[in-house]
Scaffold this active site. Sequence first.
Site, mmCIF file in Angstrom:
data_model
loop_
_atom_site.group_PDB
_atom_site.id
_atom_site.type_symbol
_atom_site.label_atom_id
_atom_site.label_comp_id
_atom_site.label_asym_id
_atom_site.label_seq_id
_atom_site.Cartn_x
_atom_site.Cartn_y
_atom_site.Cartn_z
ATOM 1 N N ARG A 70 0.833 -1.206 0.000
ATOM 2 C CA ARG A 70 0.000 0.000 0.000
ATOM 3 C C ARG A 70 0.871 1.261 0.000
ATOM 4 N NH1 ARG A 70 -0.577 4.658 2.727
ATOM 5 N NH2 ARG A 70 -0.172 3.523 4.652
ATOM 6 N N ASP A 71 1.569 1.504 1.088
ATOM 7 C CA ASP A 71 2.330 2.748 1.214
ATOM 8 C C ASP A 71 3.461 2.791 0.179
ATOM 9 O OD1 ASP A 71 3.026 5.177 2.286
ATOM 10 O OD2 ASP A 71 3.171 4.465 4.334
ATOM 11 N N HIS A 129 3.862 3.889 12.914
ATOM 12 C CA HIS A 129 4.081 3.815 11.465
ATOM 13 C C HIS A 129 5.107 4.911 11.172
ATOM 14 C CE1 HIS A 129 2.519 3.626 7.167
ATOM 15 N NE2 HIS A 129 3.076 4.814 7.171
ATOM 16 N N HIS A 149 8.370 6.737 9.086
ATOM 17 C CA HIS A 149 9.064 6.934 7.811
ATOM 18 C C HIS A 149 10.506 7.346 8.092
ATOM 19 C CE1 HIS A 149 5.948 6.802 4.519
ATOM 20 N NE2 HIS A 149 5.212 6.656 5.606
ATOM 21 N N CYS A 156 7.493 10.588 -0.493
ATOM 22 C CA CYS A 156 6.678 11.576 -1.188
ATOM 23 C C CYS A 156 7.255 11.870 -2.568
ATOM 24 C CB CYS A 156 6.632 12.857 -0.353
ATOM 25 S SG CYS A 156 5.776 14.184 -1.181
ATOM 26 N N ASN A 167 8.986 4.354 3.978
ATOM 27 C CA ASN A 167 8.777 3.757 5.296
ATOM 28 C C ASN A 167 10.075 3.167 5.830
ATOM 29 O OD1 ASN A 167 5.917 3.314 3.929
ATOM 30 N ND2 ASN A 167 5.689 3.260 6.129
HETATM 31 ZN ZN ZN Z 1 3.178 6.085 5.502
#
Ligand code: ZN
Length: 318
Positions: free
Chosen positions: A14-15, A209, A211, A242, A251
């Site tokens: 996902r991420d 979570h 990064h 990003c 992550n």
């Molecule tokens: Zn994230």
Amino acid sequence: MNPADLRIVEVGPRDGLQNLSAFVATDRKTDLIRRLAACGIREIQTGAFVNPRAIPQFRDMKDVLAGVRSLQNDGVVLTTLVPNLQGARDAVAAGVDKLDFFFSVSRSHNLNNVRQTPQESIAALRQVLDEFKSNRGLAIRVNLATVFGCPFEGYLETAVILKYVEKTARLGVREITLCDTVGWGYPSQVEAILKGCLAAFPEVVFGVHLHNTRGLGLANALKAWETGIRVFDSAIGGLGGCPFAPGASGNVATEDLVFLFQSMGVSTGIDLDMVLDTASFLQGILPDTPLTSSLFRAGPPRKVPFGTEEGGKSDCVS
Ligand code: ZN
């Protein structure tokens, strides 16, 4: 295998994939998820049920889940990110075990991200809980974004974070993950926020979570562990980041996190060599996206025969 001392939630599918401009074919996504499960990872965030026009990468979520649902027979928990009731309905219809509802504690970021105020997101969460709380076996985790910093509002007051944790916990949610969405977190801040949450809401299982955008991902993870956190999100290969921040890593990498904990004698239940093989597989799928994880680039520590080229030149003195 011994029971794991912690739970690592793999969020790479996902991420990691959400910011890629190129569409990753459905069978490659399902292959990746299957390989991640084979590593021993017991909870995998498979994607997101969001507007496919906003994030086209997840337009095939139904097919992805259909391709991996048999993993549930092996005890693998399959989740997807959902921002609202429609996303939750789609996810449940596609057969997930768990909903990863999310909103941002920063008003600006939430408006920018899901076009809702945090209060509107809490109203949506209530709708989701009302509709699905009697659905036996379905679990719901709430992910609070920008807890450790917001690109629009800066560092938020701990009181603001606690306010949204309280609003979430009051609805009956018992699993909340605090997200360093843009990688602004630092260890003393992580410790202070987590201590505040753990002390105020002992009934809630908190996760983090993190990064690694500014290189503090593992330092923050270690501090979270020391503070008492036992649920950690991570992404294979350190994928993510990003798209508007060139060079930014994503992550905390699953292999780096597993290495950190294994080296401390903490059981993760995850096979590090298989995670590295899976990272190689992922790099093969994404040849134009260099993976940023330290373990993937350097490999695990291993001895080499003395006096060989591989062992380094003898004039390396520092
Ligand atoms: Zn994230």
